[in-house]
Motif scaffolding. Structure first.
Motif, PDB file in Angstrom:
ATOM      1  N   LEU A  66       0.828  -1.203   0.000  1.00  0.00           N
ATOM      2  CA  LEU A  66       0.000   0.000   0.000  1.00  0.00           C
ATOM      3  C   LEU A  66       0.866   1.259   0.000  1.00  0.00           C
ATOM      4  O   LEU A  66       0.602   2.210  -0.734  1.00  0.00           O
ATOM      5  CB  LEU A  66      -0.946   0.008   1.204  1.00  0.00           C
ATOM      6  N   ALA A  67       1.919   1.259   0.816  1.00  0.00           N
ATOM      7  CA  ALA A  67       2.803   2.428   0.903  1.00  0.00           C
ATOM      8  C   ALA A  67       3.446   2.735  -0.445  1.00  0.00           C
ATOM      9  O   ALA A  67       3.567   3.895  -0.843  1.00  0.00           O
ATOM     10  CB  ALA A  67       3.878   2.199   1.962  1.00  0.00           C
ATOM     11  N   VAL A  68       3.824   1.709  -1.180  1.00  0.00           N
ATOM     12  CA  VAL A  68       4.454   1.908  -2.493  1.00  0.00           C
ATOM     13  C   VAL A  68       3.402   2.258  -3.540  1.00  0.00           C
ATOM     14  O   VAL A  68       3.628   3.104  -4.406  1.00  0.00           O
ATOM     15  CB  VAL A  68       5.234   0.634  -2.909  1.00  0.00           C
ATOM     16  N   ALA A  69       2.243   1.617  -3.471  1.00  0.00           N
ATOM     17  CA  ALA A  69       1.194   1.818  -4.477  1.00  0.00           C
ATOM     18  C   ALA A  69       0.635   3.238  -4.469  1.00  0.00           C
ATOM     19  O   ALA A  69       0.087   3.689  -5.470  1.00  0.00           O
ATOM     20  CB  ALA A  69       0.072   0.814  -4.255  1.00  0.00           C
ATOM     21  N   LYS A  70       0.784   3.943  -3.360  1.00  0.00           N
ATOM     22  CA  LYS A  70       0.275   5.309  -3.257  1.00  0.00           C
ATOM     23  C   LYS A  70       1.102   6.323  -4.047  1.00  0.00           C
ATOM     24  O   LYS A  70       0.680   7.453  -4.238  1.00  0.00           O
ATOM     25  CB  LYS A  70       0.222   5.745  -1.793  1.00  0.00           C
ATOM     26  N   LEU A  71       2.269   5.937  -4.510  1.00  0.00           N
ATOM     27  CA  LEU A  71       3.127   6.865  -5.248  1.00  0.00           C
ATOM     28  C   LEU A  71       2.471   7.266  -6.556  1.00  0.00           C
ATOM     29  O   LEU A  71       1.997   6.414  -7.312  1.00  0.00           O
ATOM     30  CB  LEU A  71       4.496   6.225  -5.515  1.00  0.00           C
ATOM     31  N   LYS A  72       2.443   8.538  -6.840  1.00  0.00           N
ATOM     32  CA  LYS A  72       1.837   9.065  -8.071  1.00  0.00           C
ATOM     33  C   LYS A  72       2.863   9.094  -9.197  1.00  0.00           C
ATOM     34  O   LYS A  72       4.065   9.169  -8.953  1.00  0.00           O
ATOM     35  CB  LYS A  72       1.296  10.483  -7.835  1.00  0.00           C
ATOM     36  N   ASN A  73       2.388   9.059 -10.440  1.00  0.00           N
ATOM     37  CA  ASN A  73       3.253   9.106 -11.631  1.00  0.00           C
ATOM     38  C   ASN A  73       4.340   8.047 -11.580  1.00  0.00           C
ATOM     39  O   ASN A  73       5.498   8.318 -11.859  1.00  0.00           O
ATOM     40  CB  ASN A  73       3.880  10.492 -11.798  1.00  0.00           C
ATOM     41  N   THR A  74       3.948   6.844 -11.206  1.00  0.00           N
ATOM     42  CA  THR A  74       4.911   5.772 -10.976  1.00  0.00           C
ATOM     43  C   THR A  74       4.602   4.569 -11.857  1.00  0.00           C
ATOM     44  O   THR A  74       3.443   4.217 -12.040  1.00  0.00           O
ATOM     45  CB  THR A  74       4.885   5.356  -9.496  1.00  0.00           C
ATOM     46  N   THR A  75       5.662   3.969 -12.381  1.00  0.00           N
ATOM     47  CA  THR A  75       5.534   2.686 -13.056  1.00  0.00           C
ATOM     48  C   THR A  75       6.183   1.640 -12.156  1.00  0.00           C
ATOM     49  O   THR A  75       7.185   1.922 -11.488  1.00  0.00           O
ATOM     50  CB  THR A  75       6.206   2.673 -14.446  1.00  0.00           C
TER      51      THR A  75
END
Length: 144
Positions: A66-75
């Motif tokens: 969840l902490a990583v998935a919240k990053l915007k403009n991310t692949t």
């Protein structure tokens, strides 16, 4: 007079070199190609370990994802690995299942995320060494 002039040239060269090597001066004035758009790229890596023959995610692992998935403009690149305890076919299969289960969670938390998933079976990964190669490596690349 000649020594004075040479000293002056050395002093000017030293000042010029120090200005160029100073990142604050260089970056503030020319952060990239003059006239071009500058984008910063940040790469974060998260390693999620698994017990033998397990692909199900624990609550603690879900919080990490969840902490990583919240990053915007991310692949995201999700790479699964397995130990050499089972046969090659089984190891390849469980590495894919682990990677896909994490990719599914990222997609659930961030539906528009761009994700590539790959199972590597028993291929060694240095990030997984302390987990006996039973892990998934999530590489998140964010552009601002």
């Amino acid at each position: 007079m000649k020594n004075f002039r040479l000293g002056k040239i050395v002093l000017v060269a030293t000042l010029f070199t120090s200005l160029l090597s100073s990142s604050a001066n260089a970056d503030a004035k020319y952060p990239g190609t003059p006239g071009g758009n500058v984008s910063k790229t940040t790469i974060k890596t998260l390693v999620i370990s698994f017990d033998r023959d397990v692909a199900k995610l624990s609550n603690a692992q879900l919080l990490q994802i969840l902490a990583v998935a919240k990053l915007k403009n991310t692949t995201f690149k999700v790479s699964g690995y397995a130990s050499q305890a089972g046969n090659a076919s089984y190891s390849m299969n469980i590495s894919k299942i682990r990677a896909e289960s994490i990719a599914k969670q990222i997609k659930e938390y961030s539906p528009k995320a761009k994700i590539t998933t790959q199972g590597y079976g028993t291929l060694k990964n240095s990030a997984c060494k302390k987990y006996n190669n039973r892990c998934v490596v999530i590489t998140a690349t964010t552009k601002k």
